[in-house]
Design a protein around this motif. Structure first.
Motif, PDB file in Angstrom:
ATOM      1  N   ASP A 188       1.168  -1.293  -0.211  1.00  0.00           N
ATOM      2  CA  ASP A 188       0.745  -0.255   0.484  1.00  0.00           C
ATOM      3  C   ASP A 188       1.231   1.243  -0.297  1.00  0.00           C
ATOM      4  OD1 ASP A 188      -2.571  -0.961   0.323  1.00  0.00           O
ATOM      5  OD2 ASP A 188      -2.741  -2.363   1.856  1.00  0.00           O
ATOM      6  N   TYR A 189       2.016   1.093   0.933  1.00  0.00           N
ATOM      7  CA  TYR A 189       2.481   2.097   0.675  1.00  0.00           C
ATOM      8  C   TYR A 189       3.596   1.945  -0.415  1.00  0.00           C
ATOM      9  CZ  TYR A 189       6.681   5.414   1.761  1.00  0.00           C
ATOM     10  OH  TYR A 189       8.138   6.365   2.101  1.00  0.00           O
ATOM     11  N   ASP A 190       3.867   1.727  -0.897  1.00  0.00           N
ATOM     12  CA  ASP A 190       4.424   1.648  -2.408  1.00  0.00           C
ATOM     13  C   ASP A 190       3.663   1.896  -3.570  1.00  0.00           C
ATOM     14  OD1 ASP A 190       6.806   0.830  -4.282  1.00  0.00           O
ATOM     15  OD2 ASP A 190       4.880  -0.826  -5.119  1.00  0.00           O
ATOM     16  N   ALA A 191       2.172   1.376  -3.736  1.00  0.00           N
ATOM     17  CA  ALA A 191       1.377   2.297  -4.418  1.00  0.00           C
ATOM     18  C   ALA A 191       1.020   3.409  -3.774  1.00  0.00           C
ATOM     19  CB  ALA A 191       0.179   1.148  -4.539  1.00  0.00           C
ATOM     20  N   LYS A 192       0.932   3.936  -2.975  1.00  0.00           N
ATOM     21  CA  LYS A 192       0.869   5.583  -2.992  1.00  0.00           C
ATOM     22  C   LYS A 192       2.827   6.669  -2.893  1.00  0.00           C
ATOM     23  CE  LYS A 192      -3.313   4.672  -1.360  1.00  0.00           C
ATOM     24  NZ  LYS A 192      -3.346   3.771  -1.199  1.00  0.00           N
ATOM     25  N   ARG A 193       3.775   5.154  -3.415  1.00  0.00           N
ATOM     26  CA  ARG A 193       4.892   5.900  -2.914  1.00  0.00           C
ATOM     27  C   ARG A 193       5.146   5.873  -4.898  1.00  0.00           C
ATOM     28  NH1 ARG A 193       7.845   8.675  -3.283  1.00  0.00           N
ATOM     29  NH2 ARG A 193       9.661   8.220  -3.012  1.00  0.00           N
ATOM     30  N   HIS A 194       4.451   5.337  -5.878  1.00  0.00           N
ATOM     31  CA  HIS A 194       4.643   5.369  -7.119  1.00  0.00           C
ATOM     32  C   HIS A 194       5.063   6.380  -7.576  1.00  0.00           C
ATOM     33  CE1 HIS A 194       4.823   3.021 -10.666  1.00  0.00           C
ATOM     34  NE2 HIS A 194       3.635   3.747 -11.036  1.00  0.00           N
ATOM     35  N   ARG A 195       5.814   7.089  -7.888  1.00  0.00           N
ATOM     36  CA  ARG A 195       5.663   8.183  -9.436  1.00  0.00           C
ATOM     37  C   ARG A 195       5.757   9.425  -8.142  1.00  0.00           C
ATOM     38  NH1 ARG A 195       4.604   6.677 -15.351  1.00  0.00           N
ATOM     39  NH2 ARG A 195       5.829   5.219 -15.896  1.00  0.00           N
ATOM     40  N   ASN A 196       5.555   9.333  -7.395  1.00  0.00           N
ATOM     41  CA  ASN A 196       5.272  10.562  -6.077  1.00  0.00           C
ATOM     42  C   ASN A 196       3.696  10.805  -6.082  1.00  0.00           C
ATOM     43  OD1 ASN A 196       8.190   9.985  -5.200  1.00  0.00           O
ATOM     44  ND2 ASN A 196       8.913  12.256  -6.934  1.00  0.00           N
ATOM     45  N   LEU A 197       3.320  10.185  -6.659  1.00  0.00           N
ATOM     46  CA  LEU A 197       1.680  10.363  -6.625  1.00  0.00           C
ATOM     47  C   LEU A 197       1.120  10.332  -5.966  1.00  0.00           C
ATOM     48  CD1 LEU A 197       0.672   7.685  -9.925  1.00  0.00           C
ATOM     49  CD2 LEU A 197       1.254  10.317  -9.913  1.00  0.00           C
ATOM     50  N   ALA A 198       0.956  10.241  -5.015  1.00  0.00           N
ATOM     51  CA  ALA A 198       0.640  10.045  -3.245  1.00  0.00           C
ATOM     52  C   ALA A 198       1.260  10.760  -2.358  1.00  0.00           C
ATOM     53  CB  ALA A 198      -0.612   9.116  -3.260  1.00  0.00           C
ATOM     54  N   LEU A 199       2.110   9.653  -2.014  1.00  0.00           N
ATOM     55  CA  LEU A 199       3.130  10.237  -1.285  1.00  0.00           C
ATOM     56  C   LEU A 199       4.169  10.821  -1.581  1.00  0.00           C
ATOM     57  CD1 LEU A 199       2.462   7.535   1.330  1.00  0.00           C
ATOM     58  CD2 LEU A 199       1.723  10.076   1.537  1.00  0.00           C
ATOM     59  N   GLU A 200       5.181  12.037  -1.295  1.00  0.00           N
ATOM     60  CA  GLU A 200       6.121  12.793  -1.648  1.00  0.00           C
ATOM     61  C   GLU A 200       7.420  11.470  -0.337  1.00  0.00           C
ATOM     62  OE1 GLU A 200       7.378  14.563  -3.525  1.00  0.00           O
ATOM     63  OE2 GLU A 200       5.624  16.204  -3.599  1.00  0.00           O
ATOM     64  N   PRO A 201       8.444  11.579  -1.202  1.00  0.00           N
ATOM     65  CA  PRO A 201       9.683  10.521  -0.237  1.00  0.00           C
ATOM     66  C   PRO A 201       9.714  11.305   1.124  1.00  0.00           C
ATOM     67  CG  PRO A 201      10.319  11.834  -1.733  1.00  0.00           C
ATOM     68  CD  PRO A 201       9.286  12.375  -2.165  1.00  0.00           C
ATOM     69  N   PRO A 202      10.096  10.447   2.275  1.00  0.00           N
ATOM     70  CA  PRO A 202       9.829  10.903   3.359  1.00  0.00           C
ATOM     71  C   PRO A 202      10.536  12.184   3.702  1.00  0.00           C
ATOM     72  CG  PRO A 202      10.568   8.481   3.467  1.00  0.00           C
ATOM     73  CD  PRO A 202      10.245   9.087   2.312  1.00  0.00           C
ATOM     74  N   MET A 203      10.539  12.735   4.887  1.00  0.00           N
ATOM     75  CA  MET A 203      11.457  14.023   5.495  1.00  0.00           C
ATOM     76  C   MET A 203      11.955  14.083   6.861  1.00  0.00           C
ATOM     77  SD  MET A 203      10.377  17.860   5.967  1.00  0.00           S
ATOM     78  CE  MET A 203       9.592  17.218   7.726  1.00  0.00           C
ATOM     79  N   LEU A 204      13.167  13.916   6.688  1.00  0.00           N
ATOM     80  CA  LEU A 204      13.934  13.297   7.967  1.00  0.00           C
ATOM     81  C   LEU A 204      14.927  14.400   8.738  1.00  0.00           C
ATOM     82  CD1 LEU A 204      15.483  11.458   9.855  1.00  0.00           C
ATOM     83  CD2 LEU A 204      17.371  11.608   8.617  1.00  0.00           C
ATOM     84  N   THR A 205      13.745  14.252   9.264  1.00  0.00           N
ATOM     85  CA  THR A 205      14.347  15.391  10.792  1.00  0.00           C
ATOM     86  C   THR A 205      14.995  15.104  12.490  1.00  0.00           C
ATOM     87  OG1 THR A 205      12.150  16.934  10.416  1.00  0.00           O
ATOM     88  CG2 THR A 205      13.486  17.316  12.742  1.00  0.00           C
ATOM     89  N   VAL A 206      16.890  14.969  12.578  1.00  0.00           N
ATOM     90  CA  VAL A 206      17.524  14.978  13.519  1.00  0.00           C
ATOM     91  C   VAL A 206      17.229  15.446  14.891  1.00  0.00           C
ATOM     92  CG1 VAL A 206      19.534  14.205  14.638  1.00  0.00           C
ATOM     93  CG2 VAL A 206      19.317  13.894  11.659  1.00  0.00           C
ATOM     94  N   ALA A 207      16.278  14.618  15.356  1.00  0.00           N
ATOM     95  CA  ALA A 207      16.495  15.769  16.744  1.00  0.00           C
ATOM     96  C   ALA A 207      17.634  15.085  17.631  1.00  0.00           C
ATOM     97  CB  ALA A 207      15.137  14.754  17.759  1.00  0.00           C
ATOM     98  N   SER A 208      17.934  16.306  19.330  1.00  0.00           N
ATOM     99  CA  SER A 208      19.155  16.560  19.636  1.00  0.00           C
ATOM    100  C   SER A 208      19.201  15.745  20.034  1.00  0.00           C
ATOM    101  CB  SER A 208      19.133  17.968  20.011  1.00  0.00           C
ATOM    102  OG  SER A 208      18.036  18.103  20.991  1.00  0.00           O
ATOM    103  N   THR A 209      20.677  15.347  20.739  1.00  0.00           N
ATOM    104  CA  THR A 209      20.462  14.003  21.806  1.00  0.00           C
ATOM    105  C   THR A 209      20.031  14.306  23.176  1.00  0.00           C
ATOM    106  OG1 THR A 209      22.568  13.805  21.491  1.00  0.00           O
ATOM    107  CG2 THR A 209      21.778  12.906  24.022  1.00  0.00           C
ATOM    108  N   GLY A 210      17.983  13.670  23.747  1.00  0.00           N
ATOM    109  CA  GLY A 210      17.653  13.731  25.040  1.00  0.00           C
ATOM    110  C   GLY A 210      16.942  14.107  24.455  1.00  0.00           C
ATOM    111  N   THR A 211      15.862  14.941  23.071  1.00  0.00           N
ATOM    112  CA  THR A 211      14.691  14.953  23.005  1.00  0.00           C
ATOM    113  C   THR A 211      13.667  14.425  23.094  1.00  0.00           C
ATOM    114  OG1 THR A 211      15.538  16.502  20.934  1.00  0.00           O
ATOM    115  CG2 THR A 211      13.312  15.698  21.123  1.00  0.00           C
ATOM    116  N   PHE A 212      13.357  13.620  23.140  1.00  0.00           N
ATOM    117  CA  PHE A 212      12.730  12.210  23.641  1.00  0.00           C
ATOM    118  C   PHE A 212      12.359  12.320  24.736  1.00  0.00           C
ATOM    119  CE2 PHE A 212      13.053  11.173  19.405  1.00  0.00           C
ATOM    120  CZ  PHE A 212      12.055  11.119  19.040  1.00  0.00           C
ATOM    121  N   THR A 213      13.670  11.865  26.134  1.00  0.00           N
ATOM    122  CA  THR A 213      13.512  12.091  27.179  1.00  0.00           C
ATOM    123  C   THR A 213      12.741  13.667  28.026  1.00  0.00           C
ATOM    124  OG1 THR A 213      15.307  10.807  27.123  1.00  0.00           O
ATOM    125  CG2 THR A 213      15.167  11.886  29.851  1.00  0.00           C
TER     126      THR A 213
END
Length: 505
Positions: free
Chosen positions: A448-473
């Protein structure tokens, strides 16, 4: 000699494990009948006619499937001390869980039967299987270092000293039989401290000189402790402190994203890992094979299982099937009836069967924790596997993560997407490579994810945001959920959680 006696004692459970492996349906039928007869005089037993011990089909017809919210009015009466509501007698102990299906705490009754016939029996099973699977490691020769939560007075009965609520790990630890308490470290006064920074520091100093052979706990907090012990000892890795360390009993979160980090922290060829599935509602499954991540469903521990197919999750009157009707590869929500007085209770976890003889499962996520904003149906199992693949490809490790949708905006060219907020032990040198592998693995795992990602038709590539150390804590601390069984929700269809965590970056 003590090691040999303990090994012989716990391995007596192996015959019982083999019995329910070979006779699963008979065992489950017996468990259901025992539960119904035990609770026949309770309010629920009288309401739904438990006295005539209905069979599985009639039980399912009479008793509705309940969420926590639906069951809570009865649970609150139990919390307030009313006897014979869901289970015979008064219940004194309750597992308090933050839950991941809503924001408020859940209080799960922990009866004497649940402690002894479920949690402790499964603890013996876990120990028996560990000694049978890894005889060369002599896991009972040293101490088991267990990290758990804490408990406090029951807020509904503050004047009753013997009625308590807390993390299920703390409830279990406080009530351990003497043979199990002998095996573990640190002492209860440290293990049950409620302030986690102080707890980690004091435990680390205490266990410096203890012969630790087994670790037990949640990977995220075990990492913090191992690093502090190594630092205090002035060692290069933990095996210099504990040369006999050979097994980690882990649960609560998927281990895949942490595997490489533990290899770095414990660079020992004798080190083994065994996953357990222990929830507030009961001890449900554990690994019973070397080299396999599948979990054996525990069938004679006072829990009767039913399984709700995906298409029933949001039904007005959801239906579930018994064990003998499940299918390989399908995802089901767990529905439990237990010796803690939970009746046809949907706990919110989803599983997939990998074997039907014996019954083995893998945890796939939560009924309300998956990414499906655009019909992509990404479950936690997909996410963990993709994160692990990206870590291997870029030589890094992940401490914590959460992901949420990026919704369409007003632009005609706008498409949906996913934002992945990830805290690394060391950020990847090529973040684009990490994101590309994450995306590709998700496409391989999920059509299902692959179908939505096909040629970026429904989903763009993932966006990565790097969290600093201790963010989730810091985020957990801001929510009053630091330590214990509390964990970061991995996937969500809203941006509420990710936006809160982003404020801690």
């Amino acid at each position: 000699m003590i090691d040999s006696i303990l090994t012989w004692t716990v391995q007596r459970r192996l015959a019982s494990i083999d019995h329910f492996r070979q006779h699963p349906h008979e065992v489950q039928a017996r468990v259901l009948q025992e539960l119904l007869l035990k609770a026949r005089a309770t309010e629920w037993g009288q309401r739904y006619g438990f006295a005539d011990a209905p069979n599985a089909a009639e039980f399912a017809r009479r008793v509705p499937i309940s969420s926590y919210e639906a069951l809570y009015p009865a649970i609150e009466r139990v919390l307030r001390g009313e006897p014979d509501v869901l289970w015979p007698g008064r219940v004194q102990w309750f597992a308090k869980s933050s839950g991941t299906t809503n924001a408020r705490s859940k209080f799960i009754p922990v009866t004497r039967e649940a402690l002894h016939e479920c949690h402790y029996r499964a603890g013996r099973d876990m120990t028996a299987l560990a000694t049978a699977l890894y005889p060369e490691n002599r896991v009972l020769a040293g101490k088991t270092l267990s990290l758990g939560g804490t408990h406090a007075p029951n807020p509904f009965r503050p004047d009753e000293a013997d009625s308590r609520v807390g993390d299920v790990s703390a409830v279990i630890m406080q009530n351990l039989p003497s043979w199990a308490e002998y095996l573990r470290t640190p002492p209860l006064e440290l293990a049950l401290l409620d302030e986690w920074e102080e707890k980690i520091e004091r435990i680390a100093r205490h266990v410096l000189t203890v012969d630790v052979s087994v670790l037990a706990g949640v990977p995220t907090w075990m990492i913090v402790l191992l690093r502090r012990v190594t630092e205090l000892a002035g060692a290069s890795n933990i095996t210099e402190v504990w040369p006999n360390l050979s097994l980690f009993l882990h649960g609560a979160v998927a281990f895949g994203p942490y595997r490489e980090l533990f290899r770095q922290l414990i660079p020992s060829e004798q080190m083994s890992y065994l996953e357990i599935y222990n929830a507030s509602e009961g001890y449900l499954a554990l690994q019973d094979q070397r080299g396999s991540e599948d979990l054996l469903l525990l069938l004679d521990h006072g829990i009767y299982y039913e399984f709700m197919p995906l298409d029933q999750f949001d039904a007005e009157h959801p239906q579930a099937v018994p064990l003998d009707q499940v299918e390989l590869g399908k995802t089901y929500a767990l529905v439990l009836s237990t010796n803690a007085g939970l009746w046809r209770y949907s706990i919110g976890d989803t599983v997939r069967f990998t074997s039907l003889a014996p019954y083995r499962i893998r945890i796939t996520g939560r009924t309300k924790h998956f990414l499906n904003a655009f019909g992509e149906e990404v479950v936690i199992e997909n996410a963990d596997a993709a994160i692990a693949a990206a870590c291997r490809a870029t030589g890094t490790t992940v401490r914590d993560y959460t992901a949420a949708p990026i919704y369409f905006d007003a632009s005609a060219a706008s498409r949906g997407g996913h934002q992945w907020l990830i805290e690394f032990s060391q950020p990847p040198q090529q973040p684009e490579r990490f994101t590309a592998v994450l995306d590709q693995k998700l496409r391989e795992l999920n059509s299902d994810y692959d179908a939505k990602r096909h040629r970026n038709l429904a989903l763009e590539p993932p966006m990565l945001t790097v969290a600093s150390t201790g963010t989730f804590t810091r985020w957990l601390a801001s929510k009053g959920k630091l330590g214990g069984q509390h964990k970061v929700p991995r996937l969500s269809n809203s941006r509420e959680i990710i936006e809160e965590v982003l404020r801690q970056v």
